[in-house]
Scaffold this motif. Structure first.
Motif, PDB file in Angstrom:
ATOM      1  N   GLU A   1       0.857  -1.183   0.000  1.00 24.02           N
ATOM      2  CA  GLU A   1       0.000   0.000   0.000  1.00 24.02           C
ATOM      3  C   GLU A   1       0.893   1.233   0.000  1.00 24.02           C
ATOM      4  O   GLU A   1       1.850   1.316   0.771  1.00 24.02           O
ATOM      5  CB  GLU A   1      -0.896   0.007   1.238  1.00 24.02           C
ATOM      6  N   ILE A   2       0.606   2.195  -0.894  1.00 22.59           N
ATOM      7  CA  ILE A   2       1.348   3.454  -0.885  1.00 22.59           C
ATOM      8  C   ILE A   2       0.370   4.618  -0.883  1.00 22.59           C
ATOM      9  O   ILE A   2      -0.782   4.482  -1.322  1.00 22.59           O
ATOM     10  CB  ILE A   2       2.321   3.582  -2.082  1.00 22.59           C
ATOM     11  N   ASP A   3       0.825   5.731  -0.361  1.00 19.10           N
ATOM     12  CA  ASP A   3       0.034   6.961  -0.333  1.00 19.10           C
ATOM     13  C   ASP A   3       0.873   8.037  -1.008  1.00 19.10           C
ATOM     14  O   ASP A   3       2.001   8.318  -0.583  1.00 19.10           O
ATOM     15  CB  ASP A   3      -0.271   7.344   1.124  1.00 19.10           C
ATOM     16  N   PHE A   4       0.338   8.624  -2.090  1.00 17.69           N
ATOM     17  CA  PHE A   4       1.106   9.588  -2.870  1.00 17.69           C
ATOM     18  C   PHE A   4       0.401  10.933  -2.924  1.00 17.69           C
ATOM     19  O   PHE A   4      -0.770  11.023  -3.310  1.00 17.69           O
ATOM     20  CB  PHE A   4       1.323   9.071  -4.298  1.00 17.69           C
ATOM     21  N   THR A   5       1.107  11.974  -2.498  1.00 17.47           N
ATOM     22  CA  THR A   5       0.590  13.347  -2.558  1.00 17.47           C
ATOM     23  C   THR A   5       1.469  14.149  -3.510  1.00 17.47           C
ATOM     24  O   THR A   5       2.667  14.319  -3.247  1.00 17.47           O
ATOM     25  CB  THR A   5       0.604  14.006  -1.163  1.00 17.47           C
ATOM     26  N   PRO A   6       0.924  14.641  -4.617  1.00 22.23           N
ATOM     27  CA  PRO A   6       1.752  15.328  -5.606  1.00 22.23           C
ATOM     28  C   PRO A   6       2.045  16.775  -5.237  1.00 22.23           C
ATOM     29  O   PRO A   6       1.359  17.373  -4.401  1.00 22.23           O
ATOM     30  CB  PRO A   6       0.886  15.271  -6.875  1.00 22.23           C
ATOM     31  N   GLY A   7       3.090  17.329  -5.891  1.00 20.22           N
ATOM     32  CA  GLY A   7       3.386  18.746  -5.779  1.00 20.22           C
ATOM     33  C   GLY A   7       3.381  19.367  -7.169  1.00 20.22           C
ATOM     34  O   GLY A   7       2.633  18.923  -8.047  1.00 20.22           O
TER      35      GLY A   7
END
Length: 374
Positions: A86-92
């Motif tokens: 499981e991964i959690d990705f928050t973009p910039g």
């Protein structure tokens, strides 16, 4: 759409259930500014989680792809570790500029390019990317396929892709390196690839590297030409044989890529890599048979290109139409997640022509605009 930082949950176990879901979802997350959480990563595979090739202390290609997108946009990646499900990705913000990504294995540089390219097209400035790993790897496009087939067709969307193969790397050592230069675009144009035309030329590249003898090249080429001429008797087949120079290749490897072009600009390919216990004759014939199979179905792209174009169709400004052969599971997966994240509208219809096994994929793209491009 995510609001107030709440992530969109992605089920990584459905449909194709592999690394493709990670690539398309993190690329779209980056482009659209959506936080995503991918669950059950590769749960449908024999070894779930982020792929590691069972080699200690080496980063897997899937993790390298996630880290590349994170670095491209200054985003945040949580649970990015070998074996994570499981991964959690928050973009910039996608700034562009210089970036180096290294799988430190024979993990495919082409898959790093696949996840990065849509992102840098919408960057603030031109990008110069160095990708290190395997250039000709199993279960991924060979770099020759990327430059000879993907590049010219993908450029129909209105961008230029400059790819310099600095060094080739083969399984298990990797060590290959490519340099990719991309300038950002204002938007992507829709494409219309629905007229196959007739085959006008066939050419390709067969290679050996390291300690492998050049005779393997001759055997691959001879078998491929024999196979093609049984079906396409009147066309000259020009397959270049190459002994990779020692300073331009790491490790031992062999393979072949055969390309067919048509009168309307369609490009198809068949490719195969040498394997232990498989004769060079068989490798050459396998590549030829894949090419011929893709020329028979009536579509305008081969089975390995159709899914790679879906993300660009979803982002394009207008209606794209793509005539394919039988829809692959990879393509169905790409459509599913592109629709889920972009809200682009896809329809797939069977072709009406007799004696064909093809489909028309139509997409009303979202017309993503790059506000930083002139």
């Amino acid at each position: 759409m995510a609001e107030d930082g709440v992530p969109i949950d992605i089920d990584g176990s459905i449909m194709e259930g592999g690394g493709q879901i990670l690539r398309i979802c993190t690329a779209l997350s980056c482009l659209l500014g959506l936080r995503v959480r991918v669950l059950k990563i590769r749960a449908g595979r024999s070894t779930p989680g982020l792929r590691c090739y069972f080699l200690p202390s080496l980063r897997p290609q899937h993790l390298s792809g996630l880290e590349t997108v994170r670095d491209l946009c200054g985003g945040k990646l949580e649970n990015g570790a070998i074996g994570s499900t499981e991964i959690d990705f928050t973009p910039g913000r996608i700034k562009g500029g210089a970036l180096t990504a290294d799988t430190k294995t024979a993990g495919s540089v082409c898959l790093l390019l696949q996840v990065s390219l849509p992102c840098v097209l919408f960057a603030e400035s031109p990008s110069e990317l160095i990708f290190k790993g395997g250039t000709n790897a199993e279960m991924a496009p060979q770099i020759d396929y990327t430059t000879m087939v993907f590049k010219p067709i993908a450029e129909h969307f209105g961008f230029k892709l400059d790819c310099d193969i600095r060094r080739r790397g083969y399984y298990p050592r990797g060590g290959g390196e490519i340099l990719v230069r991309v300038s950002p675009v204002k938007y992507l144009k829709p494409i219309n690839l629905t007229d196959k035309g007739s085959v006008t030329k066939i050419y390709g590249r067969a290679f050996v590297a390291g300690v492998l003898p050049y005779k393997m090249v001759k055997d691959m080429v001879s078998a491929a030409v024999r196979c093609i001429r049984r079906e396409l008797r009147d066309l000259h087949v020009n397959i270049q044989g190459v002994q990779e120079p020692a300073d331009k290749a790491v490790g031992n490897g062999s393979g072949i890529v055969i390309v067919a072009e048509t009168s309307t600009g369609c490009i198809f390919a068949g490719s195969a890599l040498g394997k232990k216990g498989v004769t060079s004759d068989r490798v050459g014939a396998e590549a030829a048979e894949i090419l011929l199979r893709n020329l028979r179905h009536g579509g305008c792209v081969d089975e390995y290109l159709q899914d790679q174009l879906i993300i660009f169709m979803a982002l394009a400004d207008g209606v794209s139409q793509l005539k394919t052969g039988p829809l692959t599971l990879h393509t169905q997966t790409a459509i599913h997640f592109a629709e889920q994240l972009t809200k682009a509208s896809f329809t797939v219809k069977k072709c009406e022509e007799a004696n064909t096994d093809c489909c028309i994929i139509e997409c009303q793209g979202i017309g993503l605009q790059n506000k930083n491009a002139s």
